[in-house]
Design a protein around this motif. Structure first.
Motif, PDB file in Angstrom:
ATOM      1  N   TYR A  76       2.376  -5.484   6.378  1.00 53.25           N
ATOM      2  CA  TYR A  76       2.169  -4.859   5.072  1.00 53.25           C
ATOM      3  C   TYR A  76       0.995  -5.481   4.317  1.00 53.25           C
ATOM      4  N   LYS A 119      -6.887   4.667  -0.378  1.00 57.36           N
ATOM      5  CA  LYS A 119      -7.556   3.502   0.203  1.00 57.36           C
ATOM      6  C   LYS A 119      -8.979   3.356  -0.331  1.00 57.36           C
ATOM      7  N   GLN A 141       0.830  -1.208   0.000  1.00 53.21           N
ATOM      8  CA  GLN A 141       0.000   0.000   0.000  1.00 53.21           C
ATOM      9  C   GLN A 141       0.865   1.259   0.000  1.00 53.21           C
ATOM     10  N   LYS A 142       1.943   1.256   0.747  1.00 52.83           N
ATOM     11  CA  LYS A 142       2.820   2.423   0.840  1.00 52.83           C
ATOM     12  C   LYS A 142       3.369   2.817  -0.541  1.00 52.83           C
ATOM     13  N   GLU A 143       3.737   1.830  -1.363  1.00 54.88           N
ATOM     14  CA  GLU A 143       4.255   2.113  -2.709  1.00 54.88           C
ATOM     15  C   GLU A 143       3.194   2.783  -3.571  1.00 54.88           C
ATOM     16  N   VAL A 184       0.535   4.530  -2.450  1.00 55.64           N
ATOM     17  CA  VAL A 184       0.268   5.864  -1.911  1.00 55.64           C
ATOM     18  C   VAL A 184       1.346   6.847  -2.357  1.00 55.64           C
ATOM     19  N   GLU A 185       2.599   6.439  -2.302  1.00 51.62           N
ATOM     20  CA  GLU A 185       3.711   7.327  -2.654  1.00 51.62           C
ATOM     21  C   GLU A 185       3.726   7.716  -4.129  1.00 51.62           C
ATOM     22  N   GLN A 201      -3.506   9.270   1.721  1.00 49.17           N
ATOM     23  CA  GLN A 201      -3.602   7.824   1.916  1.00 49.17           C
ATOM     24  C   GLN A 201      -5.059   7.380   2.019  1.00 49.17           C
TER      25      GLN A 201
END
Length: 108
Positions: free
Chosen positions: A62, A42, A27-29, A31-32, A38
Protein backbone atom coordinates in the motif's frame (compact mmCIF):
# COMPACT_ATOMS: atom_id res chain seq x y z
CA UNK A 1 10.64 26.65 -3.70
CA UNK A 2 7.53 24.57 -4.42
CA UNK A 3 4.79 26.14 -6.49
CA UNK A 4 2.06 25.63 -3.92
CA UNK A 5 -0.36 27.82 -5.86
CA UNK A 6 -0.11 25.52 -8.90
CA UNK A 7 -1.09 22.62 -6.69
CA UNK A 8 -3.89 24.47 -4.90
CA UNK A 9 -5.37 25.78 -8.15
CA UNK A 10 -7.33 22.60 -8.76
CA UNK A 11 -10.43 21.61 -6.80
CA UNK A 12 -9.61 17.88 -6.92
CA UNK A 13 -6.21 18.50 -5.37
CA UNK A 14 -7.77 20.72 -2.71
CA UNK A 15 -10.21 17.91 -1.87
CA UNK A 16 -7.32 15.45 -1.61
CA UNK A 17 -5.55 17.83 0.79
CA UNK A 18 -8.74 18.12 2.86
CA UNK A 19 -8.85 14.35 3.13
CA UNK A 20 -5.22 14.19 4.19
CA UNK A 21 -5.81 16.90 6.76
CA UNK A 22 -7.90 14.31 8.59
CA UNK A 23 -5.03 11.80 8.54
CA UNK A 24 -2.93 9.59 6.31
CA UNK A 25 -4.73 7.76 3.52
CA UNK A 26 -3.88 4.88 1.26
CA UNK A 27 -4.23 5.49 -2.46
CA UNK A 28 -7.32 3.27 -2.67
CA UNK A 29 -9.16 5.45 -0.10
CA UNK A 30 -8.39 8.56 -2.09
CA UNK A 31 -9.44 7.01 -5.39
CA UNK A 32 -12.73 5.76 -3.92
CA UNK A 33 -13.63 9.27 -2.73
CA UNK A 34 -13.81 10.57 -6.33
CA UNK A 35 -15.81 9.86 -9.46
CA UNK A 36 -12.72 9.96 -11.67
CA UNK A 37 -10.29 7.24 -12.71
CA UNK A 38 -7.37 5.96 -10.69
CA UNK A 39 -4.86 7.27 -13.30
CA UNK A 40 -6.43 10.74 -13.05
CA UNK A 41 -6.13 10.69 -9.25
CA UNK A 42 -2.54 9.50 -9.56
CA UNK A 43 -1.75 12.54 -11.75
CA UNK A 44 -3.16 14.83 -9.06
CA UNK A 45 -1.18 13.00 -6.38
CA UNK A 46 1.98 13.34 -8.47
CA UNK A 47 1.54 17.11 -8.71
CA UNK A 48 1.10 17.33 -4.95
CA UNK A 49 4.19 15.15 -4.50
CA UNK A 50 6.23 17.27 -6.95
CA UNK A 51 5.38 20.39 -4.98
CA UNK A 52 6.21 18.54 -1.72
CA UNK A 53 2.80 19.32 -0.24
CA UNK A 54 2.29 15.62 0.44
CA UNK A 55 4.62 12.71 0.96
CA UNK A 56 4.34 9.08 0.01
CA UNK A 57 5.44 6.02 1.93
CA UNK A 58 4.90 2.30 1.58
CA UNK A 59 3.35 -0.18 3.98
CA UNK A 60 3.66 -3.54 2.30
CA UNK A 61 1.81 -3.20 -0.99
CA UNK A 62 0.00 0.00 0.00
CA UNK A 63 1.04 3.55 -0.82
CA UNK A 64 0.28 5.85 2.07
CA UNK A 65 -0.06 9.58 1.51
CA UNK A 66 0.33 12.21 4.20
CA UNK A 67 0.16 15.98 4.34
CA UNK A 68 3.31 18.12 4.73
CA UNK A 69 1.83 21.12 6.57
CA UNK A 70 5.24 22.82 6.84
CA UNK A 71 5.29 23.50 3.08
CA UNK A 72 1.84 25.08 3.26
CA UNK A 73 2.85 27.14 6.29
CA UNK A 74 5.90 28.51 4.51
CA UNK A 75 3.83 29.40 1.42
CA UNK A 76 1.22 31.07 3.64
CA UNK A 77 3.82 33.23 5.39
CA UNK A 78 5.45 34.15 2.08
CA UNK A 79 2.07 35.16 0.69
CA UNK A 80 1.35 37.32 3.75
CA UNK A 81 4.71 39.02 3.39
CA UNK A 82 4.15 39.62 -0.33
CA UNK A 83 0.67 41.08 0.23
CA UNK A 84 2.00 43.19 3.09
CA UNK A 85 4.70 44.63 0.85
CA UNK A 86 2.14 45.38 -1.86
CA UNK A 87 -0.09 47.16 0.62
CA UNK A 88 2.84 49.07 2.11
CA UNK A 89 3.79 50.32 -1.37
CA UNK A 90 0.20 51.35 -2.05
CA UNK A 91 -0.11 53.14 1.29
CA UNK A 92 3.14 55.05 0.67
CA UNK A 93 1.84 56.10 -2.75
CA UNK A 94 -1.46 57.21 -1.23
CA UNK A 95 0.33 59.11 1.54
CA UNK A 96 2.51 60.93 -1.01
CA UNK A 97 -0.53 61.70 -3.15
CA UNK A 98 -2.48 63.13 -0.19
CA UNK A 99 0.48 65.11 1.12
CA UNK A 100 1.00 66.76 -2.27
CA UNK A 101 -2.64 67.83 -2.23
CA UNK A 102 -3.13 66.76 -5.83
CA UNK A 103 -6.57 65.36 -5.10
CA UNK A 104 -7.87 68.87 -4.35
CA UNK A 105 -7.03 70.02 -7.87
CA UNK A 106 -9.08 67.18 -9.32
CA UNK A 107 -12.13 68.08 -7.22
CA UNK A 108 -12.23 71.70 -8.43
Amino acid sequence: MPDVYRALGDSTRRRILSMLKQGNKIQKEIVEAFDISQPAIKKHLNILLEEKIISESWDGKYRIYSLNPEVLQIAYHEMLQYIGELLDDQLVSLKNYVEKGEFRDEQD
